[in-house]
Each structure stands twice: as C-alpha cells, then as structure tokens.
Design an enzyme around this catalytic site. Structure first.
Site, PDB file in Angstrom:
ATOM      1  CE  LYS A  10      -3.999  -2.211   2.205  1.00 26.99           C
ATOM      2  NZ  LYS A  10      -5.112  -2.021   3.178  1.00 26.99           N
ATOM      3  CE1 TYR A  50      -9.298  -3.484  -0.099  1.00 22.87           C
ATOM      4  CE2 TYR A  50      -8.574  -1.415  -1.078  1.00 22.87           C
ATOM      5  CZ  TYR A  50      -8.307  -2.563  -0.362  1.00 22.87           C
ATOM      6  OH  TYR A  50      -7.031  -2.811   0.108  1.00 22.87           O
ATOM      7  CG  ASN A 113      -3.703  -2.485   6.510  1.00 21.88           C
ATOM      8  OD1 ASN A 113      -3.593  -2.011   5.392  1.00 21.88           O
ATOM      9  ND2 ASN A 113      -4.509  -3.493   6.798  1.00 21.88           N
ATOM     10  CG  HIS A 116      -5.422  -6.431  -0.115  1.00 19.86           C
ATOM     11  ND1 HIS A 116      -6.579  -6.565   0.604  1.00 19.86           N
ATOM     12  CD2 HIS A 116      -5.535  -7.273  -1.169  1.00 19.86           C
ATOM     13  CE1 HIS A 116      -7.373  -7.447  -0.007  1.00 19.86           C
ATOM     14  NE2 HIS A 116      -6.747  -7.887  -1.088  1.00 19.86           N
ATOM     15  CD  GLU A 127      -8.666  -9.591  -3.553  1.00 17.08           C
ATOM     16  OE1 GLU A 127      -9.520  -9.342  -2.691  1.00 17.08           O
ATOM     17  OE2 GLU A 127      -7.454  -9.787  -3.279  1.00 17.08           O
TER      18      GLU A 127
HETATM   19  P1  CMP Z   1      -7.347  -4.833   3.381  1.00 18.02           P
HETATM   20  O1  CMP Z   1      -6.819  -6.207   3.539  1.00 18.02           O
HETATM   21  O2  CMP Z   1      -6.750  -4.013   2.278  1.00 18.02           O
HETATM   22  O3  CMP Z   1      -8.924  -4.928   3.144  1.00 18.02           O
HETATM   23  C1  CMP Z   1      -9.781  -3.833   3.440  1.00 18.02           C
HETATM   24  C2  CMP Z   1      -9.105  -2.769   4.222  1.00 18.02           C
HETATM   25  O4  CMP Z   1      -9.959  -1.887   4.913  1.00 18.02           O
HETATM   26  C3  CMP Z   1      -8.260  -3.384   5.310  1.00 18.02           C
HETATM   27  O5  CMP Z   1      -7.136  -4.035   4.735  1.00 18.02           O
HETATM   28  C4  CMP Z   1      -7.964  -2.163   6.185  1.00 18.02           C
HETATM   29  O6  CMP Z   1      -6.828  -1.444   5.727  1.00 18.02           O
HETATM   30  C5  CMP Z   1      -9.193  -1.279   5.950  1.00 18.02           C
HETATM   31  N1  CMP Z   1     -10.025  -1.154   7.156  1.00 18.02           N
HETATM   32  C6  CMP Z   1     -10.288  -0.014   7.828  1.00 18.02           C
HETATM   33  N2  CMP Z   1     -11.091  -0.234   8.866  1.00 18.02           N
HETATM   34  C7  CMP Z   1     -11.356  -1.568   8.877  1.00 18.02           C
HETATM   35  C8  CMP Z   1     -12.132  -2.421   9.730  1.00 18.02           C
HETATM   36  N3  CMP Z   1     -12.800  -1.954  10.780  1.00 18.02           N
HETATM   37  N4  CMP Z   1     -12.158  -3.746   9.435  1.00 18.02           N
HETATM   38  C9  CMP Z   1     -11.508  -4.242   8.366  1.00 18.02           C
HETATM   39  N5  CMP Z   1     -10.752  -3.476   7.529  1.00 18.02           N
HETATM   40  C10 CMP Z   1     -10.678  -2.154   7.787  1.00 18.02           C
END
Ligand code: CMP
Length: 140
Positions: A10, A50, A113, A116, A127
């Site tokens: 990311k 998403y 974070n 992904h 995906e």
């Molecule tokens: P990712 O694996 O990219 O999939 C969706 C993303 O939403 C997740 O990582 C997080 O970065 C983001 N996100 C933000 N808030 C939440 C939440 N409460 N639960 C899950 N994903 C979240």
C-alpha cells in the site's frame, strides 16, 4: 495445494521505501513472484477493487488512502500461498499483528496497514484478474 494470491503493497509502505524488504520476506517464505507492477490507482479502480466493502463505514477512508500514492501489486505463487501470505502480513489491525509480521513492523494504523492480501482462493482469482490479464501472470 499450489495456490496464487493477490498482494498489494500500500501507499504507506511504498513511501517508507520498504518494497524490497517486503519482497524479500515473501521470497524467504517460499512465495514466488508470478506478476508485479507499480500503479497509482484511480478512484474508480480502488472503488472497484474494494467493492465488497462499499457499505462499510471505513470505505471512503480506505479508497482515499489507497489513491494517496502509488502501490505495488503482485501475484504470489506457492504452496498454501493465500494463508501463508496472510500469516506473513499479520492481523489487519497492526495493534493485533504478531511481532515480526509485515504489519507489526511497517503499518501505522488499520487504514495505513502496509499491505493487502486476498482472504481466500476464490477471492484471489477475482482479485488477480482485476489487475492482471492471464498472459501477464507467469507460472513459477
Ligand atoms: P485490506 O486487507 O486491504 O482490506 C480492506 C481494508 O480496509 C483493510 O485491509 C484495512 O486497511 C481497511 N479497514 C479499515 N477499517 C477496517 C475495519 N474496521 N475492518 C476491516 N478493515 C478495515
């Protein structure tokens, strides 16, 4: 089973200049890079990727973050690649991520974070196809 999974480094991790460090962790775990590209996602691309989260309260912040800078997208191939990749990443929220995982080491928040990873073989196939035509994924 031999699997493929979709992985995205990311914008926060790209900005921290840890792309090579993250690739090294994938390789050391036995995951092979079968496709790879850097890309600055458009809003439409991020929203489409998403789409399953469209109704979630964090959707807009997630999309804004994902278009804040370039990402590096890869297909990883290996035995149990989907779960292996998720184990290397650690928990979605870095506060819950085990020591030594990518999110524990590089993520700042649940939004920023670091990476992904697909959560199932079924979603991995969807995906992967979202970002790579089949001819751009190389069997390893
Ligand atoms: P990712 O694996 O990219 O999939 C969706 C993303 O939403 C997740 O990582 C997080 O970065 C983001 N996100 C933000 N808030 C939440 C939440 N409460 N639960 C899950 N994903 C979240």
């Amino acid at each position: 089973a031999l699997e493929r999974t979709l992985s995205i480094i990311k914008p926060d991790a790209v900005a921290k200049n840890v792309v090579g460090e993250i690739y090294s962790r994938f390789e050391k775990a036995g995951l092979k890079i079968a496709a790879s590209k850097m890309k600055h996602l458009s809003r439409r691309e991020a929203e489409g990727f998403y789409a399953v989260h469209r109704e979630r309260p964090f959707f807009n912040a997630l999309v804004e973050f994902m278009i804040s800078g370039p990402v590096v997208v890869q297909v990883l191939e290996g035995e149990n690649a989907v779960l292996k990749h998720r184990d290397i990443l650690g928990a979605t929220n870095p506060k819950d991520a085990a020591p030594g995982t990518i999110r524990a080491d590089f993520a700042d928040s649940i939004d920023a974070n670091a990476a992904h990873g697909s959560d199932s073989v079924e979603n991995a196939n969807i995906e992967i196809a979202y970002f790579f035509p089949a001819t751009d994924v190389y069997a390893r």
